[in-house]
Design a protein around this motif. Structure first.
Motif, PDB file in Angstrom:
ATOM      1  N   GLN A  57     -33.403  -5.698  -3.378  1.00 48.00           N
ATOM      2  CA  GLN A  57     -32.957  -6.351  -2.131  1.00 48.00           C
ATOM      3  C   GLN A  57     -31.602  -7.039  -2.303  1.00 48.00           C
ATOM      4  O   GLN A  57     -30.840  -7.169  -1.353  1.00 48.00           O
ATOM      5  CB  GLN A  57     -34.004  -7.382  -1.653  1.00 48.00           C
ATOM      6  CG  GLN A  57     -35.288  -6.720  -1.177  1.00 48.00           C
ATOM      7  CD  GLN A  57     -36.262  -7.678  -0.514  1.00 48.00           C
ATOM      8  OE1 GLN A  57     -37.153  -7.240   0.186  1.00 48.00           O
ATOM      9  NE2 GLN A  57     -36.133  -8.984  -0.734  1.00 48.00           N
ATOM     10  N   ASP A  94     -41.592 -11.579  -0.290  1.00 46.01           N
ATOM     11  CA  ASP A  94     -41.399 -10.135  -0.133  1.00 46.01           C
ATOM     12  C   ASP A  94     -40.294  -9.693  -1.080  1.00 46.01           C
ATOM     13  O   ASP A  94     -39.288 -10.396  -1.221  1.00 46.01           O
ATOM     14  CB  ASP A  94     -40.989  -9.865   1.331  1.00 46.01           C
ATOM     15  CG  ASP A  94     -40.882  -8.384   1.665  1.00 46.01           C
ATOM     16  OD1 ASP A  94     -41.300  -7.537   0.844  1.00 46.01           O
ATOM     17  OD2 ASP A  94     -40.390  -8.071   2.775  1.00 46.01           O
ATOM     18  N   ASP A 105     -42.230  -1.713  -2.765  1.00 38.95           N
ATOM     19  CA  ASP A 105     -41.995  -2.819  -1.828  1.00 38.95           C
ATOM     20  C   ASP A 105     -43.340  -3.470  -1.507  1.00 38.95           C
ATOM     21  O   ASP A 105     -44.281  -2.772  -1.116  1.00 38.95           O
ATOM     22  CB  ASP A 105     -41.343  -2.213  -0.565  1.00 38.95           C
ATOM     23  CG  ASP A 105     -40.851  -3.236   0.448  1.00 38.95           C
ATOM     24  OD1 ASP A 105     -41.063  -4.435   0.246  1.00 38.95           O
ATOM     25  OD2 ASP A 105     -40.259  -2.789   1.453  1.00 38.95           O
ATOM     26  N   HIS A 168     -41.870   1.436   6.824  1.00 37.93           N
ATOM     27  CA  HIS A 168     -40.825   2.452   6.655  1.00 37.93           C
ATOM     28  C   HIS A 168     -41.099   3.321   5.449  1.00 37.93           C
ATOM     29  O   HIS A 168     -41.727   2.876   4.475  1.00 37.93           O
ATOM     30  CB  HIS A 168     -39.471   1.755   6.456  1.00 37.93           C
ATOM     31  CG  HIS A 168     -39.515   0.682   5.398  1.00 37.93           C
ATOM     32  ND1 HIS A 168     -39.282   0.942   4.070  1.00 37.93           N
ATOM     33  CD2 HIS A 168     -39.838  -0.641   5.475  1.00 37.93           C
ATOM     34  CE1 HIS A 168     -39.441  -0.184   3.375  1.00 37.93           C
ATOM     35  NE2 HIS A 168     -39.782  -1.164   4.196  1.00 37.93           N
ATOM     36  N   HIS A 175     -35.064   2.000   2.856  1.00 37.91           N
ATOM     37  CA  HIS A 175     -35.518   2.404   4.188  1.00 37.91           C
ATOM     38  C   HIS A 175     -35.276   3.883   4.443  1.00 37.91           C
ATOM     39  O   HIS A 175     -34.154   4.333   4.545  1.00 37.91           O
ATOM     40  CB  HIS A 175     -34.836   1.551   5.275  1.00 37.91           C
ATOM     41  CG  HIS A 175     -35.315   0.130   5.279  1.00 37.91           C
ATOM     42  ND1 HIS A 175     -34.460  -0.954   5.190  1.00 37.91           N
ATOM     43  CD2 HIS A 175     -36.555  -0.385   5.351  1.00 37.91           C
ATOM     44  CE1 HIS A 175     -35.174  -2.072   5.202  1.00 37.91           C
ATOM     45  NE2 HIS A 175     -36.446  -1.749   5.302  1.00 37.91           N
ATOM     46  N   GLU A 201     -46.851  -2.912   6.567  1.00 42.25           N
ATOM     47  CA  GLU A 201     -46.510  -4.317   6.322  1.00 42.25           C
ATOM     48  C   GLU A 201     -46.646  -5.192   7.570  1.00 42.25           C
ATOM     49  O   GLU A 201     -45.689  -5.825   8.011  1.00 42.25           O
ATOM     50  CB  GLU A 201     -45.092  -4.413   5.772  1.00 42.25           C
ATOM     51  CG  GLU A 201     -44.033  -3.612   6.522  1.00 42.25           C
ATOM     52  CD  GLU A 201     -42.631  -3.835   5.933  1.00 42.25           C
ATOM     53  OE1 GLU A 201     -42.216  -4.991   5.793  1.00 42.25           O
ATOM     54  OE2 GLU A 201     -41.964  -2.830   5.611  1.00 42.25           O
ATOM     55  N   TRP A 218     -30.307 -13.250   9.568  1.00 39.07           N
ATOM     56  CA  TRP A 218     -31.355 -12.562   8.806  1.00 39.07           C
ATOM     57  C   TRP A 218     -32.764 -13.004   9.180  1.00 39.07           C
ATOM     58  O   TRP A 218     -33.650 -12.185   9.385  1.00 39.07           O
ATOM     59  CB  TRP A 218     -31.180 -12.831   7.300  1.00 39.07           C
ATOM     60  CG  TRP A 218     -30.205 -11.925   6.640  1.00 39.07           C
ATOM     61  CD1 TRP A 218     -28.901 -12.219   6.320  1.00 39.07           C
ATOM     62  CD2 TRP A 218     -30.428 -10.574   6.226  1.00 39.07           C
ATOM     63  NE1 TRP A 218     -28.313 -11.142   5.728  1.00 39.07           N
ATOM     64  CE2 TRP A 218     -29.218 -10.113   5.653  1.00 39.07           C
ATOM     65  CE3 TRP A 218     -31.523  -9.707   6.287  1.00 39.07           C
ATOM     66  CZ2 TRP A 218     -29.090  -8.826   5.136  1.00 39.07           C
ATOM     67  CZ3 TRP A 218     -31.385  -8.427   5.771  1.00 39.07           C
ATOM     68  CH2 TRP A 218     -30.190  -8.001   5.210  1.00 39.07           C
ATOM     69  N   GLU A 232     -47.996  -6.613   2.659  1.00 34.93           N
ATOM     70  CA  GLU A 232     -47.353  -5.294   2.613  1.00 34.93           C
ATOM     71  C   GLU A 232     -47.681  -4.571   1.320  1.00 34.93           C
ATOM     72  O   GLU A 232     -47.588  -5.151   0.234  1.00 34.93           O
ATOM     73  CB  GLU A 232     -45.823  -5.468   2.681  1.00 34.93           C
ATOM     74  CG  GLU A 232     -45.053  -4.181   2.402  1.00 34.93           C
ATOM     75  CD  GLU A 232     -43.531  -4.372   2.391  1.00 34.93           C
ATOM     76  OE1 GLU A 232     -43.072  -5.490   2.069  1.00 34.93           O
ATOM     77  OE2 GLU A 232     -42.822  -3.404   2.705  1.00 34.93           O
TER      78      GLU A 232
END
Ligand code: MF3
Ligand code: CO
Length: 251
Positions: A57, A94, A105, A168, A175, A201, A218, A232
């Motif tokens: 991330q 996360d 993820d 996703h 993604h 998720e 964000w 998730e």
């Protein structure tokens, strides 16, 4: 286009998933009143380094942190910060782990000390919603069957499902296709095939599902100030059913 993964690719993602799952197991022990999400961020950074993994991330679309840390009414993409968590808070951590180019993820909501009965129920229903979705992730079903199962269950419990953020596909990038909404109609969307890897998720709100964006561009939070939880997993579709690559149970 939905890229199907080989068994070898799925095995590599599972290895990344095991590292991620073990981080979550550590966080379950670590999170208590007084700790800051910044300390959690540093712990995760350190843990990944020690296990030869990297935080995917960090740097993704300009996101600056290893973890997202979303407290109480924050739905997702909260920034780690130096404010101590307090008894009764709920916090969702996360992250996406990269091990040798393969990603996994997983997000998990933690109770900080003892939480209210409503928070405990919100967490329980959200976790159960994730597994109701996973149950539908079988060859021959459609992606819409997943969201439908989640939405029906969550709304039956008197909570709501966030619309603005969805699951996703995932592989060598965070993604990919398909989109996996946590709401919708059965029998709709792409057919689920062996070799697909995607996240489920659900973000579940105690009040209305509507979200608003913070000034930082964000962090999404609930419009009514009520709390939100999220669980998730990354799952792979096999001919024998969904395989949870981020399971905390088999490690
Ligand atoms: N882990 C997130 C997800 O579940 C992705 C976070 S976006 C980032 O889809 F920018 F924070 F990385
Ligand atoms: Co995630």
């Amino acid at each position: 286009m939905i890229v199907l993964k080989s068994q070898r690719e799925i095995e590599k993602m599972h290895e990344a998933g095991k590292v991620l799952a073990s981080v979550h197991k550590e966080l379950a022990k670590l999170i208590r009143p007084g700790i800051t999400t910044w300390e959690i961020e540093e712990f995760v950074d350190d843990y990944l380094k020690k296990h030869g993994a990297t935080p995917e991330q960090k740097g993704y679309k300009g996101y600056e942190y290893t973890t997202c840390a979303s407290i109480n009414d924050e739905i997702c993409h909260g920034f780690p910060r130096k404010k101590p968590l307090k008894e009764g808070d709920i916090v969702t951590i996360d992250m996406v782990v990269n091990l040798d180019g393969a990603l996994a993820d997983s997000a998990w909501t933690y109770a900080v000390g003892k939480v209210s009965e409503e928070n405990a129920r919100l967490m329980e229903v959200t976790k159960e919603a994730l597994y109701k979705g996973i149950e539908q992730a079988v060859v021959g079903n459609r992606i819409g069957d997943i969201g439908h199962a989640i939405q029906t269950y969550v709304e039956g419990e008197g909570f709501s499902v966030v619309r603005d953020f969805i699951g996703h596909g995932i592989g060598s990038t965070i993604h990919e296709k398909p989109d996996v909404p946590h709401f919708g109609l059965p029998g709709k969307g792409p057919r689920i095939k062996e070799g697909m890897v995607f996240t489920i998720e659900p973000m579940v709100n105690a009040g209305t599902y509507h979200s608003k964006m913070d000034g930082n561009g964000w962090t999404a939070r609930t419009v009514d100030g009520k709390n939100s939880a999220q669980y998730e997993h990354t799952i792979a579709i096999t001919k024998d059913g969904p395989m949870i690559l981020t399971s905390q149970e088999d490690i």
